[in-house]
Design a protein around this motif. Structure first.
Motif, PDB file in Angstrom:
ATOM      1  N   LEU A 151      26.705 -76.426  -2.587  1.00 10.48           N
ATOM      2  CA  LEU A 151      27.707 -76.328  -1.528  1.00 10.48           C
ATOM      3  C   LEU A 151      29.058 -76.052  -2.176  1.00 10.48           C
ATOM      4  O   LEU A 151      29.488 -76.786  -3.076  1.00 10.48           O
ATOM      5  CB  LEU A 151      27.769 -77.621  -0.704  1.00 10.48           C
ATOM      6  CG  LEU A 151      26.437 -78.142  -0.129  1.00 10.48           C
ATOM      7  CD1 LEU A 151      26.675 -79.387   0.711  1.00 10.48           C
ATOM      8  CD2 LEU A 151      25.749 -77.067   0.680  1.00 10.48           C
ATOM      9  N   THR A 152      29.727 -75.003  -1.751  1.00 10.04           N
ATOM     10  CA  THR A 152      31.017 -74.620  -2.323  1.00 10.04           C
ATOM     11  C   THR A 152      32.026 -74.379  -1.210  1.00 10.04           C
ATOM     12  O   THR A 152      31.655 -74.062  -0.067  1.00 10.04           O
ATOM     13  CB  THR A 152      30.883 -73.344  -3.169  1.00 10.04           C
ATOM     14  OG1 THR A 152      30.340 -72.284  -2.365  1.00 10.04           O
ATOM     15  CG2 THR A 152      29.967 -73.568  -4.357  1.00 10.04           C
ATOM     16  N   SER A 153      33.264 -74.500  -1.559  1.00 13.85           N
ATOM     17  CA  SER A 153      34.384 -74.223  -0.654  1.00 13.85           C
ATOM     18  C   SER A 153      35.363 -73.301  -1.355  1.00 13.85           C
ATOM     19  O   SER A 153      35.530 -73.368  -2.580  1.00 13.85           O
ATOM     20  CB  SER A 153      35.085 -75.514  -0.224  1.00 13.85           C
ATOM     21  OG  SER A 153      34.199 -76.386   0.440  1.00 13.85           O
ATOM     22  N   GLN A 154      35.995 -72.438  -0.582  1.00 15.49           N
ATOM     23  CA  GLN A 154      36.988 -71.516  -1.113  1.00 15.49           C
ATOM     24  C   GLN A 154      38.371 -71.869  -0.580  1.00 15.49           C
ATOM     25  O   GLN A 154      38.505 -72.586   0.420  1.00 15.49           O
ATOM     26  CB  GLN A 154      36.624 -70.073  -0.748  1.00 15.49           C
ATOM     27  CG  GLN A 154      35.285 -69.624  -1.297  1.00 15.49           C
ATOM     28  CD  GLN A 154      34.956 -68.196  -0.935  1.00 15.49           C
ATOM     29  OE1 GLN A 154      35.776 -67.492  -0.338  1.00 15.49           O
ATOM     30  NE2 GLN A 154      33.761 -67.749  -1.296  1.00 15.49           N
ATOM     31  N   SER A 155      39.367 -71.348  -1.267  1.00 13.74           N
ATOM     32  CA  SER A 155      40.744 -71.653  -0.873  1.00 13.74           C
ATOM     33  C   SER A 155      41.074 -71.099   0.506  1.00 13.74           C
ATOM     34  O   SER A 155      41.987 -71.591   1.184  1.00 13.74           O
ATOM     35  CB  SER A 155      41.717 -71.079  -1.906  1.00 13.74           C
ATOM     36  OG  SER A 155      41.523 -69.670  -2.043  1.00 13.74           O
ATOM     37  N   THR A 156      40.333 -70.093   0.962  1.00 15.19           N
ATOM     38  CA  THR A 156      40.559 -69.513   2.292  1.00 15.19           C
ATOM     39  C   THR A 156      39.965 -70.356   3.404  1.00 15.19           C
ATOM     40  O   THR A 156      40.110 -70.009   4.587  1.00 15.19           O
ATOM     41  CB  THR A 156      39.963 -68.104   2.349  1.00 15.19           C
ATOM     42  OG1 THR A 156      38.564 -68.170   2.041  1.00 15.19           O
ATOM     43  CG2 THR A 156      40.654 -67.191   1.348  1.00 15.19           C
TER      44      THR A 156
END
Length: 460
Positions: A151-156
């Motif tokens: 599971l990853t998250s981006q700055s956007t």
């Protein structure tokens, strides 16, 4: 003042009856308020599994039922909360490779389908607010198929599950789990390896024949046929195994598996014809193979005997240019298709590498003795000569290790051998003087002698 019975007052009896009724009522109440399944295996109506089956993720719910996973998921929900990553219906209906979908739905690949579906389920509750911070490393979670996802998250603000984007976070929330909507299907590496192994037929072991076989020239059969191991390539050339046709009529060759047919050629030919129809633009080619001729049956028998073929399939636009004269002659459709079948297994990569290395390559065809010429042109492979040439238009439409179908944009014809007819040299024959001319000359001489010069002038 209450009366007493055997030393016990009536007020004590009333309290005893009240607590007894309270304990019975408590025992009758459901002991699973969280929505998890009871020990008997029944699912609560507020369970996340019931919500999945009744949700708009109908394609995923249908696959779960076909994979016979309901009991396994019931046991998982009975032990702990779960998190389900549900792909959109469009991702399973239109965006999934038809060949891969057929692979999943085949009865022999049930374990691959179960692994694929359990790869979308985590045995713990993970809400959308529990995604890792963009500045931190991805969070790794184990799935029910003993694999893991990230599971990853981006700055956007975009959140992903492996390579799939999270499009509907916390779409369905229940006491025993949560469902998140994702953009596409997640495919574990083990399922990809099973699919590629099925395509490449790695489980079939090719055994080279020992010694040169002796073929009876009268019957085209082996004189003393040795037992051929199952899975071994055929001993005789493919031309000796072809059915009697317009130009070839040899006897059929014995196959590697005998009557048991180790290779299921009919199913493979049917599979590649269905692929042509689903691919679009090759309906005429499929119609000729199935309806206009019996070549589909013959190709299936050849593949069952252990042979491999590469089909250069002209598209519908090219087939529409064929005239009635070219198809009306007896055996003409078969001869045209025979020239488009190469008795080798070639892919777009192998043919392009060959023409890059050797310039021009001549491939044998089933239309003896003609060969089709391939050469590099404009970064692709070009077949044929001059105006009758065709380019490799749709590469690798179908490749299963035994049948390869390559789409081309023209119909190929063998180069006609020009026969120079020598005309006999013209002989100049001198014409003999006619007898009438000689008589006229004698007549003029007699008139001249009788009448002087006037007769001579008349003859002139």
């Amino acid at each position: 003042m209450g009366s007493s019975i055997y030393g016990v007052s009536s007020s004590h009896i009333s309290l005893f009856l009240f607590f007894s009724f309270l304990s019975l009522s408590t025992a009758a109440l459901p002991q699973n308020p969280s929505g998890k399944s009871s020990p008997s295996g029944q699912i609560n109506s507020n369970s996340v599994l019931v919500a999945l089956l009744d949700s708009h993720y109908t394609e995923l719910a249908e696959l779960v039922e076909k994979a016979l996973l309901l009991q396994t998921l019931e046991e998982a929900v009975g032990k702990h909360n779960i998190t389900i990553f549900a792909p959109r219906n469009e991702a399973l209906e239109r965006q999934l490779d038809p060949e891969f979908k057929r692979f999943l739905l085949e009865p022999g690949n049930l374990k691959s389908l179960q692994s694929l579906l359990m790869f979308h389920i985590i045995p713990k509750r993970v809400g959308s607010h529990q995604w890792p911070d963009p500045k931190t490393s991805p969070a790794k979670h184990n799935t029910l198929c003993n694999d893991h996802i990230r599971l990853t998250s981006q700055s956007t603000g975009k959140k992903t599950v492996d390579s799939a984007e999270l499009v509907r976070p916390d779409d369905v929330i229940r006491p025993d789990g949560v469902i998140h909507g994702i953009q596409q299907l997640l495919i574990p590496r083990s399922v990809i390896e099973d699919f590629n192994r099925r395509r490449n037929l790695r489980s079939i072991t090719a055994v080279l024949p020992e010694g040169a076989p002796e073929v009876d020239p009268r019957t085209h059969r082996l004189k003393n046929p040795a037992p051929v191991p199952v899975g071994a390539p055929p001993v005789l050339p493919i031309y000796d195994a072809m059915a009697p046709g317009p130009s070839l009529a040899p006897a059929p060759a014995p196959g590697p598996g005998g009557p048991r047919h180790h290779f299921d050629g009919e199913s493979q030919v049917k599979d590649f014809i269905q692929t042509l129809l689903h691919y679009g633009g090759y309906n005429e080619m499929a119609d000729i193979l199935v309806n206009l001729t019996s070549l589909a049956t013959e190709m299936g028998r050849l593949v069952s005997e252990g042979y491999v073929i590469t089909v250069l399939a002209p598209n519908d636009e090219a087939m529409a240019k064929l005239t009635t004269d070219q198809l009306s002659e007896p055996g003409a459709p078969e001869q045209i298709i025979y020239y488009h079948i190469i008795p080798e297994y070639q892919t777009e990569e192998s043919m392009y590498n060959a023409v890059r290395r050797f310039g021009k390559v001549k491939y044998d065809t089933l239309r003896l003795p003609h060969k089709v010429v391939a050469q590099e042109a404009d970064g692709s492979v070009k077949f044929g000569h001059g105006e009758g040439s065709a380019y490799l238009f749709d590469p690798d439409i179908y490749t299963d290790g035994r049948i390869s179908v390559q789409g081309i944009d023209g119909v190929l014809f063998p180069e006609e051998e020009t026969q120079t007819v020598k005309k006999p040299a013209a002989v100049k024959v001198a014409s003999k003087p006619r007898r009438a001319g000689k008589l006229l000359e004698v007549g003029c001489w007699m008139l001249g002698s009788l009448g002087g010069g006037s007769g001579f002038r008349w003859c002139q």
